[in-house]
Design an enzyme around this catalytic site. Structure first.
Site, short mmCIF file in Angstrom:
data_model
loop_
_atom_site.label_atom_id
_atom_site.label_comp_id
_atom_site.label_asym_id
_atom_site.label_seq_id
_atom_site.Cartn_x
_atom_site.Cartn_y
_atom_site.Cartn_z
N ALA A 126 -27.80 -38.67 -48.02
CA ALA A 126 -29.05 -37.93 -47.90
C ALA A 126 -30.25 -38.86 -48.01
O ALA A 126 -31.24 -38.70 -47.27
CB ALA A 126 -29.11 -36.86 -48.99
N ASP B 255 -37.33 -56.01 -61.15
CA ASP B 255 -36.57 -54.76 -61.03
C ASP B 255 -37.31 -53.84 -60.06
O ASP B 255 -38.29 -53.19 -60.42
CB ASP B 255 -36.43 -54.09 -62.40
CG ASP B 255 -35.49 -52.89 -62.36
OD1 ASP B 255 -35.10 -52.47 -61.25
OD2 ASP B 255 -35.15 -52.37 -63.43
N LYS C 42 -30.38 -42.03 -47.18
CA LYS C 42 -30.50 -42.84 -45.96
C LYS C 42 -30.99 -42.00 -44.78
O LYS C 42 -31.67 -42.53 -43.89
CB LYS C 42 -29.15 -43.48 -45.63
CG LYS C 42 -28.78 -44.62 -46.59
CD LYS C 42 -29.78 -45.76 -46.56
CE LYS C 42 -29.31 -46.97 -47.36
NZ LYS C 42 -30.29 -48.08 -47.34
N TYR D 143 -26.26 -40.78 -51.47
CA TYR D 143 -26.64 -41.95 -50.69
C TYR D 143 -26.87 -41.55 -49.23
O TYR D 143 -27.84 -41.99 -48.60
CB TYR D 143 -25.53 -42.99 -50.79
CG TYR D 143 -25.67 -44.21 -49.91
CD1 TYR D 143 -26.49 -45.27 -50.27
CD2 TYR D 143 -24.93 -44.33 -48.72
CE1 TYR D 143 -26.60 -46.40 -49.49
CE2 TYR D 143 -25.03 -45.46 -47.92
CZ TYR D 143 -25.86 -46.49 -48.31
OH TYR D 143 -25.96 -47.61 -47.52
N SER E 9 -28.14 -46.69 -42.73
CA SER E 9 -26.69 -46.55 -42.80
C SER E 9 -26.22 -45.49 -41.82
O SER E 9 -26.93 -44.50 -41.56
CB SER E 9 -26.26 -46.16 -44.22
OG SER E 9 -24.89 -45.81 -44.26
N LEU F 264 -32.99 -53.41 -49.93
CA LEU F 264 -32.41 -52.94 -51.18
C LEU F 264 -31.84 -51.53 -51.04
O LEU F 264 -32.49 -50.62 -50.53
CB LEU F 264 -33.46 -52.95 -52.29
CG LEU F 264 -32.96 -52.54 -53.67
CD1 LEU F 264 -31.94 -53.54 -54.20
CD2 LEU F 264 -34.13 -52.41 -54.63
#
Length: 259
Positions: free
Chosen positions: A151, A56, A153, A149, A136, A84
């Protein structure tokens, strides 16, 4: 072009499916030995490489555990691919995301990279290796449905440039590959982005997926594939362009209209 990755060792996070799996397959095809880490090891990853670890990576200790496994099995790390990440969809926009949601997204999309890189860097410095972070286009074009997400990236993009600046003089190259929509489970899976957009637009899911390039203003009219991204990552981690460092390479079909 021969990338000459024989004898190189690569560590890939989130390698069980989607983009991570395609990167693993491509690097193996180019001759590298690959360690793939993920919470659940897929059959496809097991057939790609003998070196896998169920871990994990969203925990504080998971990334170091994966790096320790790679070092024990292969003796060192030449290549790190921080793949990831996950775009949690937020139909309610910014006001629907509480502190727990922000921390969850920042942990998954930024801190996993921070921790894995921190653990792997001593070996990568010793071998003058390469790091590629999967970013992204949302870092440049944020949207309310993935506000946290986006922010995270953007922070990841900044981190890559900082690492390139600090460790470039020691022979380490760090680059970012920023993708537009890629038709992996994050888009097509149950509860994914396509489902969210379908609920908002009143269209069915297949119609939404077929209209993604047009909705985003893609100049090619096509969606990006995981294989395209894997090919670019493989080129960057090879030393065919050794002065490529601290850069961001966008693969989005022309969605972004500005730098």
């Amino acid at each position: 072009m021969k990338l000459d990755l024989a004898g190189k060792t690569a560590l890939i996070t989130g390698a069980s499916r989607g983009i991570g799996l395609e990167i693993a397959r491509t690097l193996v095809d180019e001759g590298a030995q690959v360690v793939g880490g993920a919470r659940t090891i897929s059959d496809e990853l097991r057939t790609t490489t003998a070196y896998t670890l169920s871990v994990d990576l969203a925990t504080e200790t998971g990334p170091a555990e994966l790096v320790d496994y790679a070092l024990a099995e292969l003796g060192g790390i030449d290549i790190l691919v921080n793949n990831l990440g996950f775009p949690y969809t937020r139909p309610g926009g910014f006001l629907s995301v509480d502190d727990k949601g922000w921390l969850e997204s920042l942990n998954m999309n930024l801190l996993t990279t921070v921790r894995t890189t921190r653990a792997a860097l001593p070996s990568i410095i010793e071998r003058q290796g390469s790091i590629v972070n999967l970013g992204s286009t949302n870092a440049h074009a944020p949207t309310s449905v993935v506000v946290d997400y986006s922010a995270a990236k953007a922070a990841l993009r900044n981190l890559g440039k900082a690492l390139a600046e600090e460790f470039g003089p020691q022979g380490v190259r760090v680059n970012t590959v920023a993708a537009g929509p890629v038709m992996t489970d994050a888009w097509t899976g149950p509860g994914g982005i396509a489902d969210t957009l379908a609920a908002q637009s009143g269209l069915d899911k297949d119609a939404v997926l077929g209209q993604v390039p047009q909705m985003l203003g893609s100049s090619t009219g096509q969606n990006t594939t995981a294989q395209e991204l894997a090919a670019l990552v493989a080129f960057l981690v090879a030393r065919k362009a050794p002065n490529a460092n601290g850069a961001e390479y966008v693969v989005d079909g022309g969605f972004l209209k500005t730098c």
